[in-house]
Design a protein around this motif. Structure first.
Motif, PDB file in Angstrom:
ATOM      1  N   SER A 198       0.774  -1.171  -0.020  1.00 24.11           N
ATOM      2  CA  SER A 198      -0.066   0.017  -0.025  1.00 24.11           C
ATOM      3  C   SER A 198       0.855   1.311  -0.092  1.00 24.11           C
ATOM      4  N   GLY A 199       2.257   1.303   0.460  1.00 24.30           N
ATOM      5  CA  GLY A 199       2.908   2.585   0.549  1.00 24.30           C
ATOM      6  C   GLY A 199       2.762   3.137   1.891  1.00 24.30           C
ATOM      7  N   ILE A 200       1.984   2.452   2.693  1.00 22.80           N
ATOM      8  CA  ILE A 200       1.585   3.176   4.040  1.00 22.80           C
ATOM      9  C   ILE A 200       3.071   2.827   4.932  1.00 22.80           C
ATOM     10  N   ARG A 201       3.418   3.643   5.713  1.00 27.50           N
ATOM     11  CA  ARG A 201       4.487   3.446   6.766  1.00 27.50           C
ATOM     12  C   ARG A 201       4.117   3.671   7.899  1.00 27.50           C
ATOM     13  N   GLY A 202       4.619   3.004   9.161  1.00 25.98           N
ATOM     14  CA  GLY A 202       4.063   3.093  10.344  1.00 25.98           C
ATOM     15  C   GLY A 202       5.623   3.170  11.179  1.00 25.98           C
ATOM     16  N   ALA A 203       5.481   3.720  12.156  1.00 23.29           N
ATOM     17  CA  ALA A 203       6.737   3.742  13.217  1.00 23.29           C
ATOM     18  C   ALA A 203       6.178   3.593  14.527  1.00 23.29           C
ATOM     19  N   SER A 204       7.151   2.983  15.591  1.00 28.72           N
ATOM     20  CA  SER A 204       6.851   2.676  16.998  1.00 28.72           C
ATOM     21  C   SER A 204       7.634   3.585  17.886  1.00 28.72           C
ATOM     22  N   LYS A 207      13.170   8.048  12.666  1.00 26.51           N
ATOM     23  CA  LYS A 207      12.157   7.293  12.372  1.00 26.51           C
ATOM     24  C   LYS A 207      11.098   8.291  11.812  1.00 26.51           C
ATOM     25  N   LEU A 208      11.018   9.579  12.619  1.00 29.64           N
ATOM     26  CA  LEU A 208      10.193  10.415  12.147  1.00 29.64           C
ATOM     27  C   LEU A 208      10.595  11.196  10.940  1.00 29.64           C
ATOM     28  N   LYS A 209      11.695  11.156  10.551  1.00 29.65           N
ATOM     29  CA  LYS A 209      12.214  11.629   9.210  1.00 29.65           C
ATOM     30  C   LYS A 209      11.873  10.746   8.118  1.00 29.65           C
ATOM     31  N   LYS A 210      11.416   9.840   8.401  1.00 33.82           N
ATOM     32  CA  LYS A 210      10.948   8.843   7.401  1.00 33.82           C
ATOM     33  C   LYS A 210       9.509   9.276   6.965  1.00 33.82           C
ATOM     34  N   HIS A 211       9.096   9.938   7.602  1.00 35.43           N
ATOM     35  CA  HIS A 211       7.597  10.554   7.345  1.00 35.43           C
ATOM     36  C   HIS A 211       6.401   9.327   7.437  1.00 35.43           C
ATOM     37  N   LYS A 222      17.201   9.221  19.970  1.00 38.10           N
ATOM     38  CA  LYS A 222      17.779   9.949  18.699  1.00 38.10           C
ATOM     39  C   LYS A 222      17.405   8.883  17.521  1.00 38.10           C
ATOM     40  N   ARG A 223      17.305   7.528  18.038  1.00 39.02           N
ATOM     41  CA  ARG A 223      16.904   6.836  16.607  1.00 39.02           C
ATOM     42  C   ARG A 223      15.374   6.807  16.589  1.00 39.02           C
ATOM     43  N   GLN A 224      14.643   7.420  17.588  1.00 36.06           N
ATOM     44  CA  GLN A 224      13.262   7.333  17.086  1.00 36.06           C
ATOM     45  C   GLN A 224      12.990   8.688  16.369  1.00 36.06           C
ATOM     46  N   LEU A 225      13.853   9.862  16.549  1.00 37.90           N
ATOM     47  CA  LEU A 225      13.693  10.916  15.707  1.00 37.90           C
ATOM     48  C   LEU A 225      13.796  10.657  14.245  1.00 37.90           C
TER      49      LEU A 225
END
Length: 386
Positions: free
Chosen positions: A99-105, A118-122, A113-116
């Motif tokens: 589907s092209g849908i992205r999710g992040a935890s 993830k946010l850069k990948k939208h 830092k690693r979580q931030l």
């Protein structure tokens, strides 16, 4: 095609493809009520027993709403434990295939830092624990201006004093035309009261028993035992053939003592409690899931939202504090109509309590005993071999 099957057909094609690939036939009762309501943008407060497919009941309509072309966060799913967050993410990734849908935890205790990064990948869907999600919102790292849906999974664990203020702030940070969806296996009155404050004219869905799932595949049995002798029964349960048992204890102190005694007797067990670090928790769950250990001993807090396939036995080593806890724990076996056994190890006082639960929940709890390595009826007799 039945009306129920049409519900899935009317969702985006990628969802139907995964549904067919998973070999599912018709939606469960909670799914058939909740999916259309969420698709219609209604706020929903839903209760359904553990193991009846609640995650997909909100996840499929949420995925259906996401615009993969947009780079903004469009849905936030909140859960009370790290394990539940990771399980929801795994389900989301499975059901969004193609589907092209992205999710992040986003979970407390993880590297910020690693979580931030993830946010850069939208990601379009954010799944997290309330504390960490709110922290990212306050830091203006997580932008909520396009979030249309907020989901509270295991709502009765989120709308408690330690989380409630965080939840309210997260919901308020979204669009005023937001949709709020809450799911839980149990809905005490105080939870419904708070949920009503967070939602607008919510549709309340209560499924007491899922008729699409054969619940009679779960046996409820018990052994009468003094508290100090319960370990002997746990030892015997661990030696049952092809056993995959989840054992509940009331606190970390009891858990540690029980695990040490079993390990001393050369019984390999996994443990799960909230004082363990993330890596140790994941290792424990992995070893139990993969069948390297036949038994996982857990506290209620740590096991919330734990979804492991093919658990053969749920064991109440320490008796549940109330009927809701009995329901939550017991629902870890016999999921989606698979067979399973719930074993309560009870003292005489606890036996009376168990019988009350059984009457209220509409099942019969049968007393058993061990004969060698077999579970048998107490009156069963065996002739001596000559």
């Amino acid at each position: 095609m039945t009306e129920n099957q049409k519900i899935i057909k009317e969702l985006k094609p990628f969802i139907g493809q995964v549904w067919e690939k998973a070999g599912f036939h018709s939606p469960t009762t909670i799914q058939s009520y909740a999916i259309p309501a969420i698709v219609e943008n209604k706020d929903v407060i839903a209760q359904s027993p553990t193991g009846t497919g609640k995650t997909l009941a909100y996840l499929l309509p949420v995925l259906n709403k996401i615009d993969p072309e947009k780079k903004s966060v469009q849905a936030v799913i909140l859960a009370s434990s790290q394990e539940l967050v990771m399980q929801i993410l795994n389900e989301m990734q499975k059901w969004s295939e193609g589907s092209g849908i992205r999710g992040a935890s986003f979970i407390g205790g993880a590297n910020v830092k690693r979580q931030l990064e993830k946010l850069k990948k939208h990601p379009q869907i954010v799944i997290g624990t309330p504390g960490r999600v709110l922290e990212l919102i306050k830091q203006k790292k997580l932008k909520m201006h396009e979030v249309k849906t907020v989901v509270l999974d295991e709502g009765d664990q989120l709308l408690v004093p330690e989380h409630i203020e965080n939840i309210k702030q997260i919901v308020k940070s979204t669009l005023s035309e937001r949709q709020v969806v809450l799911f839980s296996a149990t809905l005490p009155e105080q939870v419904i009261h708070i949920a009503n404050e967070l939602t607008k004219e919510a549709e309340v869905i209560k499924v007491e028993k899922d008729e699409t799932i054969k619940a009679d595949t779960v046996n409820h049995i018990y052994f009468l035992s003094e508290q100090r002798d319960k370990i002997k029964l746990i030892e015997k349960i661990s030696r049952l053939e092809k056993v995959k048992a989840l054992v509940f204890v009331k606190d970390i102190g009891n858990l540690t003592v029980l695990a040490e005694k079993l390990q001393f007797k050369q019984i390999n067990v996994s443990t799960l409690h909230s004082d363990m670090n993330k890596m140790d928790r994941q290792k424990s769950i992995r070893e139990f899931r993969d069948g390297k250990t036949p038994m996982l001993i857990a506290t209620d807090v740590a096991a919330r939202g734990l979804d492991i396939e093919a658990i053969t036995h749920v064991v109440h080593h320490d008796f549940p504090k109330d009927i809701n806890q009995y329901v939550h724990r017991s629902g870890r076996t016999g999921r989606f109509g698979a067979s399973g056994t719930v074993i309560s190890l009870v003292t005489e006082r606890e036996e009376r309590e168990l019988k009350k639960f059984a009457k209220e929940l509409g099942f019969s709890a049968e007393i058993k005993r061990f004969h060698g390595e077999e579970i048998v009826d107490p009156k069963q007799t065996f002739s001596k071999k000559r």
